[in-house]
Structures are given as C-alpha cells and as structure tokens.
Write a protein that holds these residues in place. Structure first.
Motif, PDB file in Angstrom:
ATOM      1  N   LEU A  10      -4.940  -3.770  31.005  1.00 55.30           N
ATOM      2  CA  LEU A  10      -4.828  -4.883  30.068  1.00 55.30           C
ATOM      3  C   LEU A  10      -3.820  -4.568  28.970  1.00 55.30           C
ATOM      4  O   LEU A  10      -2.980  -5.394  28.636  1.00 55.30           O
ATOM      5  CB  LEU A  10      -6.190  -5.204  29.455  1.00 55.30           C
ATOM      6  CG  LEU A  10      -7.262  -5.751  30.392  1.00 55.30           C
ATOM      7  CD1 LEU A  10      -8.593  -5.881  29.659  1.00 55.30           C
ATOM      8  CD2 LEU A  10      -6.866  -7.069  30.992  1.00 55.30           C
ATOM      9  N   GLN A  47      -8.635 -11.145  18.791  1.00 53.89           N
ATOM     10  CA  GLN A  47      -9.531 -11.199  19.950  1.00 53.89           C
ATOM     11  C   GLN A  47     -10.354  -9.918  19.970  1.00 53.89           C
ATOM     12  O   GLN A  47      -9.803  -8.822  19.856  1.00 53.89           O
ATOM     13  CB  GLN A  47      -8.743 -11.281  21.256  1.00 53.89           C
ATOM     14  CG  GLN A  47      -7.992 -12.561  21.455  1.00 53.89           C
ATOM     15  CD  GLN A  47      -7.172 -12.549  22.735  1.00 53.89           C
ATOM     16  OE1 GLN A  47      -6.854 -11.503  23.292  1.00 53.89           O
ATOM     17  NE2 GLN A  47      -6.820 -13.731  23.195  1.00 53.89           N
ATOM     18  N   LEU A  49     -12.763  -7.976  22.483  1.00 57.13           N
ATOM     19  CA  LEU A  49     -13.104  -7.981  23.901  1.00 57.13           C
ATOM     20  C   LEU A  49     -14.162  -6.945  24.240  1.00 57.13           C
ATOM     21  O   LEU A  49     -14.086  -5.798  23.771  1.00 57.13           O
ATOM     22  CB  LEU A  49     -11.873  -7.669  24.756  1.00 57.13           C
ATOM     23  CG  LEU A  49     -10.827  -8.732  24.958  1.00 57.13           C
ATOM     24  CD1 LEU A  49     -10.063  -9.022  23.694  1.00 57.13           C
ATOM     25  CD2 LEU A  49      -9.859  -8.299  26.036  1.00 57.13           C
ATOM     26  N   VAL A 112     -14.386  -9.607  29.303  1.00 58.77           N
ATOM     27  CA  VAL A 112     -13.396  -9.613  30.378  1.00 58.77           C
ATOM     28  C   VAL A 112     -13.972  -8.759  31.501  1.00 58.77           C
ATOM     29  O   VAL A 112     -14.318  -7.601  31.286  1.00 58.77           O
ATOM     30  CB  VAL A 112     -12.031  -9.053  29.920  1.00 58.77           C
ATOM     31  CG1 VAL A 112     -11.065  -8.963  31.092  1.00 58.77           C
ATOM     32  CG2 VAL A 112     -11.440  -9.922  28.821  1.00 58.77           C
ATOM     33  N   LEU A 130     -14.113 -14.230  30.776  1.00 60.01           N
ATOM     34  CA  LEU A 130     -12.899 -14.506  31.534  1.00 60.01           C
ATOM     35  C   LEU A 130     -12.728 -13.403  32.569  1.00 60.01           C
ATOM     36  O   LEU A 130     -13.049 -12.237  32.299  1.00 60.01           O
ATOM     37  CB  LEU A 130     -11.663 -14.523  30.641  1.00 60.01           C
ATOM     38  CG  LEU A 130     -11.474 -15.706  29.706  1.00 60.01           C
ATOM     39  CD1 LEU A 130     -10.262 -15.467  28.813  1.00 60.01           C
ATOM     40  CD2 LEU A 130     -11.318 -17.001  30.472  1.00 60.01           C
ATOM     41  N   GLU A 132     -10.500 -10.799  34.528  1.00 58.18           N
ATOM     42  CA  GLU A 132      -9.359  -9.982  34.110  1.00 58.18           C
ATOM     43  C   GLU A 132      -8.037 -10.621  34.530  1.00 58.18           C
ATOM     44  O   GLU A 132      -7.104 -10.725  33.723  1.00 58.18           O
ATOM     45  CB  GLU A 132      -9.509  -8.600  34.743  1.00 58.18           C
ATOM     46  CG  GLU A 132      -8.450  -7.618  34.385  1.00 58.18           C
ATOM     47  CD  GLU A 132      -8.691  -6.271  35.053  1.00 58.18           C
ATOM     48  OE1 GLU A 132      -7.719  -5.720  35.575  1.00 58.18           O
ATOM     49  OE2 GLU A 132      -9.844  -5.790  35.054  1.00 58.18           O
ATOM     50  N   HIS A 134      -7.335 -13.775  35.227  1.00 57.60           N
ATOM     51  CA  HIS A 134      -7.092 -15.009  34.491  1.00 57.60           C
ATOM     52  C   HIS A 134      -6.654 -14.709  33.057  1.00 57.60           C
ATOM     53  O   HIS A 134      -5.730 -15.330  32.524  1.00 57.60           O
ATOM     54  CB  HIS A 134      -8.349 -15.869  34.520  1.00 57.60           C
ATOM     55  CG  HIS A 134      -8.155 -17.242  33.980  1.00 57.60           C
ATOM     56  ND1 HIS A 134      -9.175 -17.946  33.394  1.00 57.60           N
ATOM     57  CD2 HIS A 134      -7.078 -18.053  33.912  1.00 57.60           C
ATOM     58  CE1 HIS A 134      -8.736 -19.122  32.994  1.00 57.60           C
ATOM     59  NE2 HIS A 134      -7.456 -19.209  33.291  1.00 57.60           N
ATOM     60  N   TYR A 135      -7.314 -13.761  32.427  1.00 60.47           N
ATOM     61  CA  TYR A 135      -6.953 -13.361  31.066  1.00 60.47           C
ATOM     62  C   TYR A 135      -5.499 -12.890  31.011  1.00 60.47           C
ATOM     63  O   TYR A 135      -4.736 -13.297  30.133  1.00 60.47           O
ATOM     64  CB  TYR A 135      -7.898 -12.263  30.568  1.00 60.47           C
ATOM     65  CG  TYR A 135      -7.526 -11.689  29.227  1.00 60.47           C
ATOM     66  CD1 TYR A 135      -7.632 -12.444  28.068  1.00 60.47           C
ATOM     67  CD2 TYR A 135      -7.048 -10.384  29.118  1.00 60.47           C
ATOM     68  CE1 TYR A 135      -7.283 -11.925  26.831  1.00 60.47           C
ATOM     69  CE2 TYR A 135      -6.700  -9.851  27.888  1.00 60.47           C
ATOM     70  CZ  TYR A 135      -6.822 -10.626  26.753  1.00 60.47           C
ATOM     71  OH  TYR A 135      -6.464 -10.110  25.526  1.00 60.47           O
ATOM     72  N   MET A 139      -2.337 -14.469  28.924  1.00 59.38           N
ATOM     73  CA  MET A 139      -1.667 -13.658  27.908  1.00 59.38           C
ATOM     74  C   MET A 139      -0.204 -13.364  28.262  1.00 59.38           C
ATOM     75  O   MET A 139       0.622 -13.230  27.374  1.00 59.38           O
ATOM     76  CB  MET A 139      -2.418 -12.347  27.700  1.00 59.38           C
ATOM     77  CG  MET A 139      -3.793 -12.528  27.102  1.00 59.38           C
ATOM     78  SD  MET A 139      -3.780 -13.146  25.411  1.00 59.38           S
ATOM     79  CE  MET A 139      -3.495 -11.639  24.516  1.00 59.38           C
ATOM     80  N   VAL A 148      -5.853 -18.725  25.438  1.00 59.49           N
ATOM     81  CA  VAL A 148      -7.108 -18.036  25.753  1.00 59.49           C
ATOM     82  C   VAL A 148      -8.249 -18.706  24.991  1.00 59.49           C
ATOM     83  O   VAL A 148      -9.321 -18.954  25.553  1.00 59.49           O
ATOM     84  CB  VAL A 148      -7.022 -16.532  25.408  1.00 59.49           C
ATOM     85  CG1 VAL A 148      -8.384 -15.868  25.556  1.00 59.49           C
ATOM     86  CG2 VAL A 148      -5.987 -15.843  26.279  1.00 59.49           C
ATOM     87  N   LEU A 152     -11.577 -20.434  26.745  1.00 60.28           N
ATOM     88  CA  LEU A 152     -12.952 -20.042  26.434  1.00 60.28           C
ATOM     89  C   LEU A 152     -13.818 -21.237  26.057  1.00 60.28           C
ATOM     90  O   LEU A 152     -15.019 -21.236  26.296  1.00 60.28           O
ATOM     91  CB  LEU A 152     -12.971 -19.014  25.302  1.00 60.28           C
ATOM     92  CG  LEU A 152     -12.441 -17.637  25.667  1.00 60.28           C
ATOM     93  CD1 LEU A 152     -12.231 -16.808  24.408  1.00 60.28           C
ATOM     94  CD2 LEU A 152     -13.368 -16.931  26.636  1.00 60.28           C
ATOM     95  N   LYS A 157     -12.502 -23.388  32.340  1.00 60.67           N
ATOM     96  CA  LYS A 157     -11.656 -22.268  31.944  1.00 60.67           C
ATOM     97  C   LYS A 157     -10.171 -22.572  32.059  1.00 60.67           C
ATOM     98  O   LYS A 157      -9.362 -21.705  32.335  1.00 60.67           O
ATOM     99  CB  LYS A 157     -11.989 -21.013  32.763  1.00 60.67           C
ATOM    100  CG  LYS A 157     -13.396 -20.523  32.604  1.00 60.67           C
ATOM    101  CD  LYS A 157     -13.601 -19.969  31.235  1.00 60.67           C
ATOM    102  CE  LYS A 157     -15.012 -19.452  31.065  1.00 60.67           C
ATOM    103  NZ  LYS A 157     -15.446 -19.535  29.712  1.00 60.67           N
TER     104      LYS A 157
END
Length: 192
Positions: A10, A47, A49, A112, A130, A132, A134-135, A139, A148, A152, A157
């Motif tokens: 990430l 954010q 997480l 995530v 979310l 991983e 898709h996140y 981003m 994002v 959420l 989504k």
C-alpha cells in the motif's frame, strides 16, 4: 508478517501522492485500528487504516473466523475515532513538528482487507471496509482522497455498474417457481 507485506504494498503506491506515517514508536505501532495513517496535506484530509490480511478460506469455519476478524476491526475503529478526536496534535504526533497546530478537516476510518468473502453478518451498509485492490485503484488514479471518502459512504463502494436481475425458472408438477439471481454488470461487461 502478512500485514507488514500488505502495508508495504500500500505504501509503495500511496506514497507517490500522499504522506504516510513512518518511523512509528512502539506505542504507535500497537494502537488498535491505526496500522497506517495517510495524509493529504493539500486538502487536509487524514485516513486512519486498520489492515486485515486473510489467507484464502478453505472451510465454513474460516468464513466465520473472517467475520469475527472484521467485527473486531469495526470495534477497533471506534477506539481509533475516540483517540484521534481526543488528540488535536495527531498530525504532529505521526507526521512531525511541521504539522504542529494543524487539525485535519476530514478524517476517514476504515478497514483494508485483501480477501472478499464472508457472510456479512452484523455488517451495516455502507460498511467501513475496502478491498486492498479497490483502495489502491482509488488512490492511484486520483490526487484527492475524496474518492475513497465517497466510496466508503456508498453502499456499492462506487463500483461502476448496474444491477440486473436474471431469473431461474423451474416447473414442478403444475407449479412454476421463479427464483431471482441478482447480477452486477461492471464496466467492461464482467458479471459479478
């Protein structure tokens, strides 16, 4: 160890556009639901997480364990909200003294995870979770975290697609049974 690998993956993508908290103290590393903090300094958006890594399931028990793991994560998010709300110096604490006195305008708290299966029990929509992949898509493509944030808050989504119903029909003696099967057609024609 899997969550460390997940965090590194990430960070590699997210750090291109946003700040990621580094050099965490031992105390910061063990705080529940605060595995990774990402900050958009241009829009003053934070954010928080909680990372959850799951090895693919082999049994019903694994699915139940996944549900329990996610339920625990949702509870931890509440703890993180209380912590961040009670610390106006959260940016200074995680990102350094150059952020002294700056309070984030917007904060998102979410999980995530790498694996998309579970029964969804006790999960209210929209859920604070979310995938991983898709996140990272949200981003990577954008210079703002607002996408994002929007995903959420959206029950679907923000996955582009339309829901279509297809029916299976069965004839039993003189009775006709029609069972709906819901499909989501995602952009590109793939069905989910």
């Amino acid at each position: 160890m899997f969550e460390i690998e997940q965090k590194n993956r990430l960070k590699e993508i997210v750090e291109e556009r946003f700040l990621v908290a580094k050099n965490l103290t031992k105390e910061q590393k063990i705080r529940p639901a605060m595995d990774m903090l990402v900050y958009d300094k241009n829009n003053n958006h934070l954010q928080v997480l909680e990372l959850k890594y799951k090895i693919p399931v082999d049994s019903e028990r694994d699915i139940t364990n996944l549900d329990e793991m996610l339920e625990k994560a949702y509870t931890q998010l509440e703890w993180a909200k209380k912590y961040v709300d009670g610390h106006d110096d959260i940016l200074e604490e995680y990102f350094g003294t150059e952020y002294t006195g700056i309070i984030p305008k917007e904060v998102d708290y979410f999980v995530v995870t790498n694996y998309a299966i579970g029964t969804g029990t006790n999960c209210q929509l929209p859920s604070p979770i979310l995938l991983e992949e898709h996140y990272l898509q949200l981003m990577q493509k954008n210079t703002r975290m607002q996408h994002v944030h929007k995903a959420l808050k959206d029950k679907k989504k923000c996955i582009v697609g339309e829901i279509k119903k297809r029916y299976d029909r069965y004839n039993l003696v003189d009775f006709k049974i029609k069972i709906p099967e819901t499909l989501m057609v995602v952009k590109g024609g793939n069905m989910i």
